[in-house]
Design a protein around this motif. Structure first.
Motif, PDB file in Angstrom:
ATOM      1  N   ALA A 285       0.832  -1.210   0.000  1.00  0.00           N
ATOM      2  CA  ALA A 285       0.000   0.000   0.000  1.00  0.00           C
ATOM      3  C   ALA A 285       0.865   1.258   0.000  1.00  0.00           C
ATOM      4  CB  ALA A 285      -0.907   0.000   1.226  1.00  0.00           C
ATOM      5  N   VAL A 286       0.424   2.270  -0.733  1.00  0.00           N
ATOM      6  CA  VAL A 286       1.037   3.605  -0.686  1.00  0.00           C
ATOM      7  C   VAL A 286      -0.107   4.605  -0.558  1.00  0.00           C
ATOM      8  CG1 VAL A 286       2.378   5.343  -1.899  1.00  0.00           C
ATOM      9  CG2 VAL A 286       3.037   2.945  -2.070  1.00  0.00           C
ATOM     10  N   HIS A 287      -0.227   5.225   0.596  1.00  0.00           N
ATOM     11  CA  HIS A 287      -1.315   6.180   0.821  1.00  0.00           C
ATOM     12  C   HIS A 287      -0.835   7.299   1.734  1.00  0.00           C
ATOM     13  CE1 HIS A 287      -1.935   4.664   4.943  1.00  0.00           C
ATOM     14  NE2 HIS A 287      -1.717   3.471   4.435  1.00  0.00           N
ATOM     15  N   LEU A 288      -1.491   8.444   1.645  1.00  0.00           N
ATOM     16  CA  LEU A 288      -1.171   9.582   2.496  1.00  0.00           C
ATOM     17  C   LEU A 288      -1.754   9.355   3.892  1.00  0.00           C
ATOM     18  CD1 LEU A 288      -1.895  12.403  -0.086  1.00  0.00           C
ATOM     19  CD2 LEU A 288       0.339  11.532   0.610  1.00  0.00           C
ATOM     20  N   ALA A 309      -9.827   2.272  11.233  1.00  0.00           N
ATOM     21  CA  ALA A 309      -8.960   2.940  12.215  1.00  0.00           C
ATOM     22  C   ALA A 309      -8.217   1.927  13.077  1.00  0.00           C
ATOM     23  CB  ALA A 309      -9.803   3.862  13.094  1.00  0.00           C
ATOM     24  N   LEU A 310      -8.817   0.750  13.246  1.00  0.00           N
ATOM     25  CA  LEU A 310      -8.187  -0.281  14.080  1.00  0.00           C
ATOM     26  C   LEU A 310      -7.258  -1.187  13.286  1.00  0.00           C
ATOM     27  CD1 LEU A 310     -11.365  -1.301  16.149  1.00  0.00           C
ATOM     28  CD2 LEU A 310      -9.483   0.182  16.883  1.00  0.00           C
ATOM     29  N   ARG A 311      -7.456  -1.233  11.956  1.00  0.00           N
ATOM     30  CA  ARG A 311      -6.639  -2.119  11.108  1.00  0.00           C
ATOM     31  C   ARG A 311      -5.480  -1.336  10.495  1.00  0.00           C
ATOM     32  NH1 ARG A 311      -8.472  -7.012   9.615  1.00  0.00           N
ATOM     33  NH2 ARG A 311      -7.283  -6.957   7.672  1.00  0.00           N
ATOM     34  N   LYS A 312      -4.302  -1.965  10.501  1.00  0.00           N
ATOM     35  CA  LYS A 312      -3.130  -1.331   9.900  1.00  0.00           C
ATOM     36  C   LYS A 312      -2.978  -1.786   8.453  1.00  0.00           C
ATOM     37  CE  LYS A 312      -0.255  -2.742  13.204  1.00  0.00           C
ATOM     38  NZ  LYS A 312      -0.992  -3.158  14.424  1.00  0.00           N
ATOM     39  N   THR A 313      -2.492  -0.895   7.595  1.00  0.00           N
ATOM     40  CA  THR A 313      -2.143  -1.269   6.223  1.00  0.00           C
ATOM     41  C   THR A 313      -0.708  -1.780   6.217  1.00  0.00           C
ATOM     42  OG1 THR A 313      -1.281   0.930   5.677  1.00  0.00           O
ATOM     43  CG2 THR A 313      -3.650   0.574   5.365  1.00  0.00           C
ATOM     44  N   THR A 314      -0.258  -2.277   5.074  1.00  0.00           N
ATOM     45  CA  THR A 314       1.135  -2.741   4.982  1.00  0.00           C
ATOM     46  C   THR A 314       2.110  -1.597   5.265  1.00  0.00           C
ATOM     47  OG1 THR A 314       1.090  -2.353   2.593  1.00  0.00           O
ATOM     48  CG2 THR A 314       0.612  -4.588   3.341  1.00  0.00           C
ATOM     49  N   LEU A 315       1.700  -0.355   4.944  1.00  0.00           N
ATOM     50  CA  LEU A 315       2.582   0.800   5.160  1.00  0.00           C
ATOM     51  C   LEU A 315       2.644   1.181   6.640  1.00  0.00           C
ATOM     52  CD1 LEU A 315       4.363   3.070   4.130  1.00  0.00           C
ATOM     53  CD2 LEU A 315       2.307   4.377   3.534  1.00  0.00           C
ATOM     54  N   TYR A 339      11.769 -10.515   3.553  1.00  0.00           N
ATOM     55  CA  TYR A 339      12.272 -10.878   4.884  1.00  0.00           C
ATOM     56  C   TYR A 339      11.157 -11.011   5.922  1.00  0.00           C
ATOM     57  CZ  TYR A 339      16.401  -9.152   2.480  1.00  0.00           C
ATOM     58  OH  TYR A 339      17.394  -8.950   1.562  1.00  0.00           O
ATOM     59  N   TYR A 340       9.973 -10.466   5.626  1.00  0.00           N
ATOM     60  CA  TYR A 340       8.863 -10.508   6.578  1.00  0.00           C
ATOM     61  C   TYR A 340       7.578 -10.895   5.846  1.00  0.00           C
ATOM     62  CZ  TYR A 340      11.915  -8.105   9.908  1.00  0.00           C
ATOM     63  OH  TYR A 340      12.955  -7.773  10.749  1.00  0.00           O
ATOM     64  N   VAL A 341       6.659 -11.509   6.586  1.00  0.00           N
ATOM     65  CA  VAL A 341       5.349 -11.890   6.049  1.00  0.00           C
ATOM     66  C   VAL A 341       4.290 -10.997   6.683  1.00  0.00           C
ATOM     67  CG1 VAL A 341       3.659 -13.741   5.800  1.00  0.00           C
ATOM     68  CG2 VAL A 341       6.092 -14.284   5.790  1.00  0.00           C
ATOM     69  N   PHE A 342       3.373 -10.465   5.836  1.00  0.00           N
ATOM     70  CA  PHE A 342       2.296  -9.639   6.364  1.00  0.00           C
ATOM     71  C   PHE A 342       1.129 -10.538   6.756  1.00  0.00           C
ATOM     72  CE2 PHE A 342      -1.427  -6.764   5.927  1.00  0.00           C
ATOM     73  CZ  PHE A 342      -1.032  -5.806   6.859  1.00  0.00           C
ATOM     74  N   ASP A 343       0.839 -10.613   8.056  1.00  0.00           N
ATOM     75  CA  ASP A 343      -0.256 -11.428   8.587  1.00  0.00           C
ATOM     76  C   ASP A 343      -1.545 -10.608   8.508  1.00  0.00           C
ATOM     77  OD1 ASP A 343      -2.092 -12.875  10.033  1.00  0.00           O
ATOM     78  OD2 ASP A 343      -0.644 -13.530  11.544  1.00  0.00           O
ATOM     79  N   LYS A 344      -2.460 -10.996   7.632  1.00  0.00           N
ATOM     80  CA  LYS A 344      -3.684 -10.212   7.418  1.00  0.00           C
ATOM     81  C   LYS A 344      -4.619 -10.254   8.619  1.00  0.00           C
ATOM     82  CE  LYS A 344      -3.668 -10.471   2.376  1.00  0.00           C
ATOM     83  NZ  LYS A 344      -4.403 -10.872   1.151  1.00  0.00           N
ATOM     84  N   SER A 345      -4.535 -11.330   9.425  1.00  0.00           N
ATOM     85  CA  SER A 345      -5.439 -11.419  10.580  1.00  0.00           C
ATOM     86  C   SER A 345      -5.049 -10.432  11.673  1.00  0.00           C
ATOM     87  CB  SER A 345      -5.446 -12.848  11.128  1.00  0.00           C
ATOM     88  OG  SER A 345      -4.136 -13.232  11.528  1.00  0.00           O
TER      89      SER A 345
END
Length: 650
Positions: A285-288, A309-315, A339-345
């Protein structure tokens, strides 16, 4: 498909251009298929068996290529499944080889690819497979009704020329060895090496199917290979007509429909992959700040904002990772998926245990018009270890107000480097036409210091479609002519920017040139066929076109049931006015309706009407442009299916 295409181009950025292009087509005569038939069944009666056998054969083919290395060591591959109109599945496969296995010389090409008939005395089985599966057509003067014929010429350029030796790079493509030999009888035609489609002998003998193998190591227009592979699903133009019915509804007669054959339906029911690639591409993700995208149902906007607001994006999760894990500070955002895995849960980055070498991170495409997000993306590509948006905005202890200012403080806005970076990055995945639009936009708004240098450095990518269509000598002239057309929107020209000036080729303009004599002949023919009511309409309209009296109405609405010949009236008017040497513009509300009018285009295209319309919308049509000049000179505008157009368009 667009996202898959950009994923594939991310692999190209990492591993380079592909080296081989394979097309593997199902053979309904495979023994595995025929042995599974019961009673009087034929292969076309059992699409379930066809797709299961083809899927197993495809896996075996990829294993031979990737694990057993029949072409050498494969660094990366992608494949996409398509289905012929008659239903047989085939796979387009692009292979990228490592540096030691690259196909560089004509000996390398001859080692893997043959375009000749084998000797039946020494290898009868291969000869039988080649003559059955790898012979094109025949077409041309031998068979003018062949499906590949376009305007009297074969669209695949068969028959080829005889060649005693392979030539490894002619306009980016090899010309394979095709020695002159005695023709052989195949069916009712006599054919020779000029009709043979390139193949790999070992693969052909093993799989007994059509396997076209092309060397593409020197192809400059690499994007076209991937765009061809990811061109999307089949569509068919369907004509619907009740038997014996006389009314003709133009909307029902031409329907662009999705075409799904029985084998494609079975492929999807079995949940086989329609596309696959050797590497996992993670889209980042790329967002302001506080501008991440949110998906919501109508009426549930507030709940969606609370959840977001409670969930984080990859950024934002990357910022948290850099706060808590010092080992991540030296890794850029685009490389973090290795080097890292993004855990969606949990929406957190976690340390990767294995497989990082098969993962590629990709940042989304951001238009330079979206300037703040564009400069944020550029900073993310260069800055590692950031812990917040404020951290990215802080340069040498000074907090900048905008990301563009931060980019400037880093010294990256000096000279034209930012424009070179923008074009270099866009050239990875955008079409040349889009690149030329970006080039014109940069010249119009970018305050470029050295425009000729910008053109020289990016000339290859800016004109590769014209080079592909014409030649390396004339391609740049067509590209410059197209750029001049785009520059008129900014009141600029090639001469003002000190670029080479060229005459604008007619083929660059999206405007057909009509032969006046031919149009007059058609006008006379059409006029003779008009009935009394149609003739009355044509005479009234022609009088209005060529009568300059102030009291003559200039706007008319032609109403009539389907089948009364409204389109025939339009065609008569078009031919008559063009036969007098004047311009006429036929438009329609949809592309399908526009195809019924000779030289027709959509109203949105001609008048530059915005897609999203409201009461205050205006057309994006600039004065002093070719489009505006064309509208000023035209004698008549024919707007077909006008009531179907949105009211705000008028």
């Amino acid at each position: 498909m667009q996202q898959n295409y950009q994923d594939a181009m991310a692999m190209v950025r990492k591993f380079g251009k592909p080296d081989l292009f394979l097309t593997f087509t199902c053979n309904p005569s495979w023994s595995e298929i025929l042995n599974s038939m019961e009673g009087v069944q034929r292969p076309e009666d059992r699409p379930d068996i066809i797709v299961r056998v083809f899927n197993m054969k495809l896996k075996e083919l990829l294993e031979d290529i990737c694990k057993h290395g029949i072409f050498g060591t494969v660094l990366a591959y992608i494949y996409v499944i398509e289905f012929q109109k008659r239903g047989l599945p085939h796979a387009h496969i692009l292979l990228t080889l490592d540096s030691e296995s690259k196909i560089r010389t004509k000996d390398d090409i001859d080692k893997f690819v043959s375009a000749e008939l084998p000797d039946p005395c020494t290898d009868l089985r291969l000869f039988q497979i080649v003559t059955k599966c790898m012979v094109h057509g025949p077409c041309g003067t031998i068979n003018i009704n062949s499906p590949c014929m376009r305007d009297g010429q074969c669209c695949k350029s068969f028959p080829k020329q005889f060649k005693d030796d392979t030539e490894e790079n002619v306009n980016g493509y090899p010309i394979y060895r095709r020695r002159a030999t005695e023709p052989v009888q195949v069916g009712k035609y006599s054919i020779d090496n000029r009709w043979v489609v390139p193949y790999n002998p070992w693969l052909l003998k093993k799989f007994n199917a059509h396997i076209n193998v092309e060397v593409c190591a020197s192809v400059k227009s690499v994007k076209y290979l991937y765009k061809y592979v990811y061109k999307g699903h089949d569509a068919a133009s369907v004509k619907i007509q009740k038997e014996g019915a006389l009314d003709h509804d133009e909307i029902l007669s031409f329907v662009e429909g999705r075409y799904v054959s029985a084998p494609e339906a079975m492929w999807r029911l079995n949940e086989f992959n329609l596309s696959h690639k050797s590497h996992t591409v993670v889209r980042l993700a790329v967002h302001l700040p506080q501008q991440q995208p949110i998906v919501y149902q109508d009426g549930q906007e507030a709940q969606a904002i609370e959840r977001a607001a409670l969930r984080k994006t990859t950024l934002t999760s990357w910022f948290e990772l850099n706060k808590n894990d010092p080992s991540a500070h030296n890794i850029s955002y685009s490389d973090i998926p290795q080097y890292y895995v993004f855990d969606k849960s949990t929406t957190n980055w976690k340390k990767r245990q294995r497989g990082g070498q098969n993962v590629i991170g990709r940042l989304p495409v951001v238009s330079i018009l979206d300037s703040e997000r564009y400069y944020l993306r550029m900073l993310l590509l260069r800055k590692s270890g950031a812990i917040s948006f404020d951290d990215i905005l802080t340069v040498n202890g000074l907090r900048c107000i905008t990301f563009q200012q931060a980019w400037q403080e880093y010294g990256l806005l000096r000279g034209d480097q930012q424009w070179h970076d923008a074009l270099n990055e866009a050239a990875q995945f955008q079409s040349p036409r889009q690149l030329r639009m970006l080039f014109a936009m940069i010249c119009g708004f970018g305050e470029v210091e050295d425009v000729p240098d910008l053109w020289v450095q990016h000339q290859v990518s800016l004109c590769e479609d014209f080079v592909h269509r014409y030649s390396e000598q004339t391609g740049p002239h067509y590209a410059l002519a197209d750029i001049e057309e785009l520059l008129t929107s900014y009141n600029l020209s090639l001469q003002k920017l000190h670029l080479p000036t060229v005459d604008l080729p007619a083929s660059v303009l999206e405007r057909a040139n009509f032969d006046v004599v031919e149009e007059q002949a058609k006008a006379n023919s059409y006029t003779m066929q008009l009935n009394s009511e149609q003739r009355n309409v044509v005479e009234i309209l022609l009088s209005a076109v060529y009568n300059n009296a102030a009291d003559t109405p200039k706007c008319y609405f032609l109403d009539g049931p389907a089948g009364t010949g409204k389109t025939f009236v339009y065609s008569t008017l078009l031919h008559t006015i063009r036969g007098r040497g004047d311009d006429v513009i036929p438009v329609a509300s949809t592309g399908i309706a526009a195809t019924l009018l000779i030289g027709g285009r959509t109203a949105h295209s001609v008048f530059k009407i915005p897609i999203d319309l409201n009461a205050t919308s205006t057309c994006n049509l600039k004065p002093n442009t070719k489009e505006a000049d064309m509208l000023l000179k035209t004698k008549l505008i024919v707007w077909d299916e006008a009531p179907m157009t949105h009211v705000h368009a008028f």
